[in-house]
Design a protein around this motif. Structure first.
Motif, PDB file in Angstrom:
ATOM      1  N   ILE A   1      -8.996  17.101  -2.202  1.00 50.24           N
ATOM      2  CA  ILE A   1      -8.396  15.827  -2.567  1.00 50.24           C
ATOM      3  C   ILE A   1      -9.354  15.026  -3.440  1.00 50.24           C
ATOM      4  O   ILE A   1     -10.573  15.118  -3.311  1.00 50.24           O
ATOM      5  CB  ILE A   1      -8.011  14.984  -1.331  1.00 50.24           C
ATOM      6  CG1 ILE A   1      -9.221  14.727  -0.443  1.00 50.24           C
ATOM      7  CG2 ILE A   1      -6.900  15.669  -0.549  1.00 50.24           C
ATOM      8  CD1 ILE A   1      -8.938  13.777   0.711  1.00 50.24           C
TER       9      ILE A   1
ATOM     10  N   PHE B   1      -5.188   9.295  -2.254  1.00 52.32           N
ATOM     11  CA  PHE B   1      -5.744  10.552  -2.737  1.00 52.32           C
ATOM     12  C   PHE B   1      -4.731  11.293  -3.607  1.00 52.32           C
ATOM     13  O   PHE B   1      -3.527  11.017  -3.585  1.00 52.32           O
ATOM     14  CB  PHE B   1      -6.140  11.455  -1.563  1.00 52.32           C
ATOM     15  CG  PHE B   1      -7.138  10.841  -0.623  1.00 52.32           C
ATOM     16  CD1 PHE B   1      -8.415  10.515  -1.059  1.00 52.32           C
ATOM     17  CD2 PHE B   1      -6.795  10.569   0.694  1.00 52.32           C
ATOM     18  CE1 PHE B   1      -9.335   9.950  -0.201  1.00 52.32           C
ATOM     19  CE2 PHE B   1      -7.703  10.004   1.562  1.00 52.32           C
ATOM     20  CZ  PHE B   1      -8.984   9.684   1.115  1.00 52.32           C
TER      21      PHE B   1
ATOM     22  N   MET C   1      -3.765  15.212  -3.994  1.00 58.26           N
ATOM     23  CA  MET C   1      -3.955  16.547  -3.441  1.00 58.26           C
ATOM     24  C   MET C   1      -3.975  17.575  -4.562  1.00 58.26           C
ATOM     25  O   MET C   1      -3.064  17.645  -5.378  1.00 58.26           O
ATOM     26  CB  MET C   1      -2.834  16.858  -2.446  1.00 58.26           C
ATOM     27  CG  MET C   1      -2.943  18.244  -1.805  1.00 58.26           C
ATOM     28  SD  MET C   1      -4.332  18.385  -0.664  1.00 58.26           S
ATOM     29  CE  MET C   1      -3.752  17.319   0.670  1.00 58.26           C
TER      30      MET C   1
END
Length: 878
Positions: free
Chosen positions: A232, A224, A226
């Motif tokens: 995300i 992911f 952030m």
């Protein structure tokens, strides 16, 4: 089923090799350990994990010629955010230096392969009992949970889901984030169960902090990105980042519970026992010494020498902590450096640089030991006295005095206090530190510039071949934000479709020049990298309006480029000459190449002599006169290594590297260089200095700058000769005559001062105060210098027999203070403490031996009061 190892793996060396062999068999490129000093990363003080050298790959600003990697990374956690120093020696698993086993996938394999290979290595190669292994996964990571339970076959009761434990989404020990924003993802940790005989519960339980279940391997799945708002997004190419502590794994495989019982520490602890004389091999001080020799030796190997700031100060703290533990065992002479050969024997095969630098490491540690032992005993006496009589807290002023005068870092005093169940008044220490304005600060400053948010494609760099290039504006920035145009007078950054401008890298500054089109002119003041293949042209819009999509001509400032190139090429020749003249231990510690000069920092423990400088200059200029053509060839790293090209340890190199051959020098370098060595013109070293402990700096000029420098020197010689009414050829002889005259006059002045001081001394004897047979005298001598103070002090001590004496002299606002104690009184009164007591009152500090000490100050108005306080100081100790 793996066939790499059919017998149990036990030794640290075997564990290390087996790990790399296993992942090499899985298609991984084995990458050497990077330096403990992170290359091109100002956000970290030390390399603290295996992923540090791949950080730019994860961030997308670097590419490697491989998508799978494995390494055994040397790590250090003794400064900054990651600091385990105070726990070392007191727990079973804390270290300053440790080795991290790791494997990585850069957009290639993911969770399934990572976890299955981890299980295969642990159970089939290292032959750990499967029933002893547990795993954790992030609470929402069903994929990892199913791989463990359904594919690998780990019982569900031994796979623990770990969720939110800090009050915020994704704030979990099993959700890893590189920073507050950026690459992140869930992780899966593997634990070993030492059995019910050891206290503690499984991970995720209230008793998880016990020692029964020990984490040995962490598999991080970066999938992911952030966002600033806490949301995300999936990464386009998920990656794997794993880490397993070699020492922890060795303890399990060698059937011991403490890392300090494994083979490598067993050998180092026995070596420490040999040097200190301590026979109890379970003594915590031996553990500290065994741990610290690894950290300090590897730091020296990577160019970090003891000093009073930044990384050097952390190095000094670790060395002095080890010495203090040896002192605690009764070792009152240098011993620590004698462990280096033992360390080299244990780790030299795995780390050839350590073996190659063994002698230099020994020398650096020996010098630091000798320096600290000079003050260690008196410092310990002061500390013991301050803690005597039932004290429960070490006063901050005392802790600061130990730090400031005797080189005791705060954590060293805290270490002693903790052993006695006491505390240090740290607030008081820092208050004293703040009051001492000229005290060297311990912590280095590490800053990180925010990169421009550029998401476009990379561009071609044509600056090796051309100085002017037609290009298109593909992005503009003002105040760090993307804009569509720059107007006249506005500062900004321009990104082009292609550019001849060199971006600052490898010590060479970025190009300057202009971006022009009809009615448009942008002045480029600097060129910096936004990404590996994206350059930002920083400057000011001088004329018209520059817009995204405009067609322009990019023109480099040819004069500045030519001067910079001469200096850069000379730097390579100088680097080689330095190694030839000073030794192979010379390694680059930094450089700056601009149009004016080249500045080169390198590892070396002593000043470069005039004779050595002349030899270096001669070697470089011989290469220049040979006028050999230079050659820059791009090749893969393996070919570059085989070609014999010199590489800077700890630097990051890309998918392909550029090998520069200039004269007899061959190095990896992406910079721009002269066509032939003769283009350098002339090479002259203009300065040599020390910039840190064990690091020297040489500055040099070339071409027109070298000519201007020599002409300036000639003008200075002519001017000096005129002032002394001599021909330039006779200047040295004339200077010698003037020096003889000055020395003669100085002797006359000194003799007169001595007579004056002697007369004053006879008169001052009558002012001495008698305290039970001890004569106490504190007085000011008019017109005295430091030598006169010392001479008068010696005469007064002879005449007064049993005495404590303070003499002072004033020159403007400056104060010189001398303290003396006769030999029969030094048991009670220390001249060093007394002179510091007086000096602090007049804005200074000082110290010295127990019978004689000197100090200085800058507030003469307080001298009378300071001298009056001497009697009370003596009475308190009488």
């Amino acid at each position: 089923m793996s066939t790499l190892n059919s017998t149990p793996v036990t030794s640290v060396a075997e564990i290390r090799k087996t790990f790399l062999d296993f992942f090499a068999s899985k298609g991984h490129t084995v990458v050497p350990t990077s330096s403990l000093v992170p290359g091109n990363d100002p956000t970290l003080m030390f390399t603290n994990s295996g992923m540090v050298q791949f950080k730019d790959v994860f961030l997308g600003s670097d590419k490697r010629p491989y998508v799978r990697a494995a390494s055994v990374q040397a790590c250090l956690r003794a400064g900054g955010k990651h600091n385990d120093l105070e726990n070392v020696g007191y727990t079973a698993r804390h270290h300053t230096f440790f080795e991290m086993l790791g494997n990585w996938s850069f957009g290639d394999y993911f969770k399934r392969e990572s976890l299955k290979w981890a299980w295969e290595l642990l159970t089939e190669v290292y032959k750990l009992p499967a029933e002893k292994l547990w795993a954790t996964v992030y609470i929402d990571d069903d994929e990892a949970y199913d791989i463990w339970t359904k594919e690998i076959g780990l019982p569900p009761e031994r796979v623990v889901r770990i969720g939110d434990n800090k009050g915020a989404k994704y704030a979990s020990d099993n959700f890893w984030m590189m920073a507050d924003t950026g690459p992140c993802g869930p992780c899966s940790e593997i634990f070993f169960d030492h059995g019910p005989a050891i206290a503690g519960g499984p991970p995720g339980s209230p008793e998880q902090d016990g020692d029964r279940y020990i984490e040995i391997w962490n598999n991080v799945f970066m999938q992911f990105d952030m966002q600033p708002d806490g949301s995300i997004k999936p990464l386009p190419a998920p990656c794997v980042d794993t880490g397993m502590g070699l020492e922890r794994l060795a303890a399990i495989l060698q059937h011991v519970h403490s890392n300090y019982e494994i083979d490598i520490f067993d050998a180092l602890i026995k070596a420490a026992s040999r040097e200190t004389g301590e026979q109890d091999l379970n003594n915590k001080s031996l553990r500290v010494i065994a741990d610290h020799i690894r950290a300090t030796a590897f730091l020296v190997c990577d160019g970090v020498n003891p000093s009073n700031e930044g990384r050097g100060y952390v190095q000094r703290r670790i060395i002095r902590r080890a010495i203090r533990h040896g002192y605690k065992l009764g070792k009152k002479t240098p011993f620590f450096h004698k462990l280096v050969p033992d360390l080299v024997a244990l780790m030299g095969d795995a780390y050839p640089r350590l073996a190659a630098q063994g002698a230099r490491i020994t020398d650096v540690l020996r010098v630091e030991e000798e320096r600290f032992f000079e003050t260690l005993e008196i410092g310990m006496q002061i500390l013991d006295a301050a803690l005597a009589g039932g004290a429960v807290v070490l006063p901050g002023e005392v802790a600061f005095k130990l730090h400031d005068t005797y080189g005791f870092p705060l954590d060293l005093s805290a270490d002693v206090c903790r052993e006695r169940g006491l505390e240090v008044d740290e607030a008081g220490f820092h208050a004293a530190m703040d009051r001492q304005k000229n005290q060297a600060r311990a912590a280095g400053k590490f800053k990180m510039d925010r990169a421009l948010e550029y998401t476009g494609a990379g561009h071609a760099f044509t600056g090796y071949e051309r100085l002017a290039e037609p290009a298109t504006v593909v992005a503009l920035y003002a105040d760090g934000l993307a804009v569509e145009q720059l107007i006249t007078g506005q500062n900004g950054v321009v990104v082009l479709s292609t550019t001849p401008f060199y971006a600052e890298s490898g010590g060479q500054i970025g190009d300057q020049g202009r971006l022009t089109a009809p009615g448009i002119s942008f002045s480029v003041d600097d060129t910096l990298k936004i990404k590996a293949d994206v350059f930002g042209h920083h400057g000011v819009q001088q004329e018209g309006t520059l817009k995204v999509g405009d067609a322009i001509t990019a023109q480099v400032n040819t004069q500045l480029r030519a001067a910079t190139v001469r200096n850069h090429s000379a730097t390579h020749l100088m680097h080689k000459a330095l190694r030839e003249v000073l030794g192979e231990h010379v390694q680059q510690k930094g450089s700056l190449v601009n149009a004016d000069r080249t500045r080169f920092d390198f590892a070396h423990n002593s000043p470069v002599t005039d004779e050595q400088i002349r030899e270096i200059e001669a070697r470089v200029n011989a290469e220049v006169l040979a006028n050999v053509a230079t050659d820059a060839t791009e090749m893969d790293m393996e070919s570059a290594q085989k070609s014999g090209a010199m590489m800077l340890f700890g630097e990051k190199y890309g998918e392909t590297v550029r090998v520069l051959s200039i004269g007899s020098s061959k190095e990896l370098c992406g910079g721009i260089h002269v066509g032939r060595t003769g283009d350098i013109g002339l090479f002259k070293i203009v300065a040599e200095s020390g910039v840190a402990a064990g690091v020297r700096r040489v500055e040099a000029v070339t071409g027109e700058n070298a000519l201007a420098y020599l002409q300036s020197l000639e003008a200075t010689v002519q001017s000096a000769a005129g002032s002394l009414k001599a021909n330039p050829a006779d200047l040295l002889q004339r200077i010698g005559q003037v020096q003889d005259q000055v020395r003669s006059l100085e002797k006359e002045v000194s003799a007169l001062k001595g007579k004056l001081a002697s007369a004053q001394g006879d008169e001052l004897m009558t002012q001495a105060v008698d305290i039970n047979g001890l004569k106490v005298l504190a007085a000011r001598l008019e017109g005295a210098d430091a030598k006169t103070l010392r001479d008068t002090m010696d005469k007064l001590k002879d005449k007064l027999k049993t005495a404590v004496i303070v003499l002072a002299a004033v020159d403007g606002d400056k104060v010189q203070v001398a303290a003396g104690v006769t030999s029969d009184s030094v048991a009670k009164f220390k001249a060093g403490e007394l002179v510091n007591f007086v000096a602090q009152q007049v804005g200074g500090k000082g110290g010295g031996k127990a019978d004689m000490a000197m100090a200085g100050g800058n507030d003469a108005s307080k001298l009378a009061q300071a001298l009056d306080s001497v009697l009370a100081w003596v009475q308190q100790r009488a």
